[in-house]
Design an enzyme around this catalytic site. Sequence first.
Site, short mmCIF file in Angstrom:
data_model
loop_
_atom_site.label_atom_id
_atom_site.label_comp_id
_atom_site.label_asym_id
_atom_site.label_seq_id
_atom_site.Cartn_x
_atom_site.Cartn_y
_atom_site.Cartn_z
N ASN A 113 0.86 -1.19 0.00
CA ASN A 113 0.00 0.00 0.00
C ASN A 113 0.90 1.23 0.00
O ASN A 113 1.52 1.54 1.01
CB ASN A 113 -0.88 -0.03 1.26
CG ASN A 113 -1.71 1.24 1.42
OD1 ASN A 113 -1.81 2.04 0.49
ND2 ASN A 113 -2.29 1.42 2.60
N GLU A 148 -5.51 -5.46 10.44
CA GLU A 148 -4.50 -4.43 10.68
C GLU A 148 -4.82 -3.71 11.98
O GLU A 148 -5.61 -2.76 11.98
CB GLU A 148 -4.49 -3.41 9.54
CG GLU A 148 -4.23 -3.99 8.17
CD GLU A 148 -3.68 -2.94 7.22
OE1 GLU A 148 -2.58 -3.13 6.72
OE2 GLU A 148 -4.34 -1.91 7.01
N SER A 159 3.26 -2.49 10.25
CA SER A 159 4.73 -2.48 10.39
C SER A 159 5.39 -3.80 10.01
O SER A 159 6.37 -4.22 10.62
CB SER A 159 5.12 -2.06 11.82
OG SER A 159 4.64 -0.76 12.10
N GLU A 188 -6.96 4.18 7.77
CA GLU A 188 -6.87 5.63 7.54
C GLU A 188 -8.16 6.16 6.92
O GLU A 188 -8.56 7.29 7.17
CB GLU A 188 -5.63 5.92 6.67
CG GLU A 188 -4.36 5.78 7.50
CD GLU A 188 -3.17 5.22 6.75
OE1 GLU A 188 -3.11 5.30 5.52
OE2 GLU A 188 -2.26 4.69 7.45
N LYS A 204 0.06 4.25 -0.19
CA LYS A 204 -0.60 5.41 0.43
C LYS A 204 -0.39 6.67 -0.44
O LYS A 204 -0.35 6.56 -1.65
CB LYS A 204 -0.07 5.62 1.85
CG LYS A 204 -0.12 4.35 2.70
CD LYS A 204 0.07 4.64 4.15
CE LYS A 204 0.21 3.33 4.90
NZ LYS A 204 -0.04 3.44 6.31
N HIS A 209 -9.66 0.70 4.82
CA HIS A 209 -8.36 0.86 5.48
C HIS A 209 -8.54 1.75 6.72
O HIS A 209 -9.37 2.65 6.72
CB HIS A 209 -7.36 1.49 4.50
CG HIS A 209 -5.95 1.48 5.02
ND1 HIS A 209 -5.48 2.45 5.88
CD2 HIS A 209 -4.93 0.60 4.85
CE1 HIS A 209 -4.22 2.18 6.20
NE2 HIS A 209 -3.86 1.06 5.58
N GLY A 230 2.21 1.90 10.73
CA GLY A 230 3.13 3.03 10.58
C GLY A 230 3.81 3.43 11.88
O GLY A 230 4.42 4.49 11.97
#
Length: 251
Positions: free
Chosen positions: A9, A167, A213, A97, A11, A95, A173
């Site tokens: 991904n 996730e 991560s 985010e 991003k 996702h 991250g």
Amino acid sequence: MRKPFIAGNWKMFLTRSTGIELAKAIAHGLGDAGDRDVLVCPSFALLGDVADAVKGSNVLIGAQNMHFENEGAFTGEVSADMLLSVSCSYVILGHSERRHVFHEKDPTINKKILFALKKNLKPILCVGELLEEREAGSTETVVKDQVTSGLREVGKDSMGSVTIAYEPVWAIGTGKTATPEDADGVHSFIRSIISELYGREISEKTRILYGGSVKPGNVDELMAKGNIDGALVGGASLEADSFLRVIKFES
Ligand code: PEP
């Protein structure tokens, strides 16, 4: 046997030239690793060029989001047909985010999943708990809710096209990874939900990726776990050597 699946991904990183360069390096470094599926998910603006850059290789192309309507006055949004027209076969939906920065809710994510399937785009449904939810002991409740709502009205026949990505939000991250045992435990729980919804045979075929991560230093031990079928990789997918090492995990 579930085929391992490593997805990158990207991003909102990279530009046309750096995206093409990375895509070519991945395609070149991948060789004929046909025993695993490899996907890259660039930003919308790079999709067409990245698709051209990997043409003829085993690298698949996916998007990071899409709208649930076919077309219309939705400024800033992207449709399934647009994604198909630039060689996308996958789309990441829900996702963390999108959920936590852009406030996407389960019913919206579900509409997107249903529409992606209708259009023959394969959705990767992302689920995962916040740190405070984990600390409150509600990981399973949160994950069950997200899986069940995300798959609402998805028929048995479509499940072959669905991938789930677990996730944990606190691991994305941040450099923190769930232990392989913890991740495998949640994956096994997700598989049991799929089994309740669709039966054991489908649950055994559904791929469940881990994200948070993942990097060269931890991918082998994660992939050694029986319920972890692949990885959704953010940071470590932005550099060819690290992504190729993740792809070429050893377990
Ligand atoms: C992600 O973007 O889905 C992700 C897991 O990011 P990272 O690997 O950087 O934690």
